[in-house]
Design a protein around this motif. Structure first.
Motif, short mmCIF file in Angstrom:
data_model
loop_
_atom_site.label_atom_id
_atom_site.label_comp_id
_atom_site.label_asym_id
_atom_site.label_seq_id
_atom_site.Cartn_x
_atom_site.Cartn_y
_atom_site.Cartn_z
N PHE A 76 0.84 -1.20 0.00
CA PHE A 76 0.00 0.00 0.00
C PHE A 76 0.87 1.24 0.00
O PHE A 76 1.90 1.29 0.68
CB PHE A 76 -0.92 0.02 1.22
N VAL A 77 0.46 2.23 -0.77
CA VAL A 77 1.11 3.53 -0.77
C VAL A 77 0.09 4.54 -0.28
O VAL A 77 -1.07 4.54 -0.72
CB VAL A 77 1.61 3.90 -2.19
N LYS A 78 0.52 5.38 0.68
CA LYS A 78 -0.43 6.29 1.30
C LYS A 78 0.27 7.56 1.76
O LYS A 78 1.47 7.54 2.09
CB LYS A 78 -1.09 5.62 2.50
N PRO A 79 -0.46 8.69 1.79
CA PRO A 79 0.10 9.89 2.41
C PRO A 79 0.26 9.68 3.91
O PRO A 79 -0.58 9.01 4.54
CB PRO A 79 -0.94 10.98 2.10
N VAL A 129 -4.92 6.71 -0.82
CA VAL A 129 -4.33 5.40 -0.59
C VAL A 129 -4.55 4.51 -1.82
O VAL A 129 -5.63 4.47 -2.40
CB VAL A 129 -4.95 4.72 0.65
N THR A 130 -3.48 3.78 -2.23
CA THR A 130 -3.56 2.88 -3.38
C THR A 130 -2.98 1.52 -3.02
O THR A 130 -1.92 1.44 -2.39
CB THR A 130 -2.76 3.45 -4.57
N LYS A 131 -3.67 0.47 -3.41
CA LYS A 131 -3.12 -0.88 -3.31
C LYS A 131 -2.35 -1.17 -4.59
O LYS A 131 -2.91 -1.09 -5.69
CB LYS A 131 -4.23 -1.90 -3.11
N CYS A 132 -1.07 -1.48 -4.46
CA CYS A 132 -0.20 -1.64 -5.61
C CYS A 132 0.16 -3.10 -5.85
O CYS A 132 0.52 -3.81 -4.91
CB CYS A 132 1.09 -0.84 -5.41
N ALA A 175 1.14 5.51 -7.76
CA ALA A 175 0.53 5.71 -6.44
C ALA A 175 1.28 6.78 -5.65
O ALA A 175 0.67 7.55 -4.90
CB ALA A 175 0.51 4.40 -5.67
N TYR A 176 2.60 6.82 -5.81
CA TYR A 176 3.37 7.86 -5.13
C TYR A 176 2.89 9.25 -5.57
O TYR A 176 2.67 10.14 -4.74
CB TYR A 176 4.87 7.72 -5.40
N GLN A 177 2.73 9.43 -6.87
CA GLN A 177 2.27 10.73 -7.38
C GLN A 177 0.90 11.08 -6.83
O GLN A 177 0.63 12.23 -6.48
CB GLN A 177 2.25 10.70 -8.92
N ALA A 178 0.02 10.09 -6.74
CA ALA A 178 -1.33 10.34 -6.23
C ALA A 178 -1.29 10.73 -4.76
O ALA A 178 -1.96 11.68 -4.33
CB ALA A 178 -2.20 9.10 -6.43
N ALA A 179 -0.49 10.01 -3.96
CA ALA A 179 -0.42 10.29 -2.53
C ALA A 179 0.25 11.62 -2.24
O ALA A 179 -0.13 12.34 -1.31
CB ALA A 179 0.32 9.16 -1.81
#
Length: 303
Positions: free
Chosen positions: A137-140, A149-152, A161-165
């Motif tokens: 998971f990638v999250k702020p 939050v994104t499940k990768c 996901a990094y860019q989104a968080a």
């Protein structure tokens, strides 16, 4: 109830979780008014906090989610104005809002957390995946309600996901997926009420599953026997290490072998129709209305 005086239910605000806060706040407001409390809605996005003094409020029920509502900012302002408020104080709110620093505290106290790494724009995402495995998971680091939050499931997913968080917070975490079950435990005045197991129909317990979907399955208590007691003890320890006060919810995960890993705290728990804290309270024999009144009563005690 005259002992409470005029109560501001502080809701809304300007964070990404404004809509959820308004839903929680309306529930709290209705429950207080139904029990004879002189409660009124107060939205800091619509008027300055100084109006709390100007309008004669004796105390505040804080039901702001995210941003300045949970990070110690409004708590500090209320301390300065001498207005008692529900929930955690300045320090616990500020630390609890920061997932990375919370993990550091829990780790220092010997409490279990999932493996994780901090990410930056120049991180070698392939190396991060090699260390943590997939999925992850990638999250702020700051924020709640699973916003950002994104499940990768691939290295390419991690980069995106990094860019989104990073749109929500410059500090971004990659966290090992612990897939044996997702749980939460309500802690009221330092005492764990019950755990709840969360089984979303979506890929993970995301924003829609938390607040809008009706196909998420909740089981309370979420565990049985000694596992339930262990989880409650860990939640109480996590609460104490954080320096929490009044009420908080401790989210945790279980792996396939049954080991527990603390995920994050919520120092301003949701109070919507889908929220977890009221579920745990019901398991302990406490209605929504009784819970709201009990939380408000913590403002009568010295902090």
């Amino acid at each position: 109830m005259k002992e409470f005086g005029k109560v501001a239910v502080v809701m809304g605000g300007s964070s990404s979780e404004r809509e959820v806060s308004l839903m929680s706040g309306q529930g709290v407001l209705a429950a207080l008014q139904a029990q004879g409390v002189d409660a009124h809605a107060f939205d800091p996005a619509e008027k300055p906090l100084s109006a709390l003094k100007d309008e004669g409020f004796a105390r505040a029920f804080l039901i702001l989610h995210g941003g300045q509502g949970e990070d110690g900012t409004i708590q500090g302002a209320l301390e300065f104005m001498g207005i008692p408020y529900t929930g955690c104080g300045v320090m616990a709110s500020a630390i609890g809002m920061d997932k990375w620093r919370t993990k550091l505290m829990w780790q220092a106290a010997g409490l279990p957390v999932p493996a994780y790494e901090l990410l930056a724009a120049d991180s070698d995402f392939a190396t991060v995946v090699a260390r943590l495995g997939l999925p992850l998971f990638v999250k702020p680091a700051n924020g709640g309600s699973s916003v950002g939050v994104t499940k990768c499931k691939s290295v390419a997913d991690v980069a995106a996901a990094y860019q989104a968080a990073a749109q929500y917070d410059p500090l971004v975490l990659a966290e090992k997926a612990v897939l044996g079950g997702e749980f939460s435990c309500a802690v009221l005045d330092g005492k764990a009420l019950a755990t709840v197991k969360i089984q979303p129909a979506t890929e993970f317990y995301d924003y829609d599953a938390k607040y809008y979907r009706d196909d998420t399955v909740y089981t309370c208590p979420g565990l049985v026997g000694e596992q339930e007691q262990t989880a409650r003890r860990l939640a109480e320890q996590a609460y104490r290490v954080l320096g929490a006060d009044g009420w908080a919810r401790i989210d945790f995960l279980q792996d396939e072998e049954g080991a527990i890993f603390l995920l994050e705290p919520n120092t301003a728990p949701g109070m919507t129709s889908h929220s977890l804290f009221p579920m745990c309270a019901r398991e302990a024999g406490m209605s929504y209305e009784a819970l709201v009144l009990r939380v408000l009563a913590t403002t009568l005690e010295s902090r």
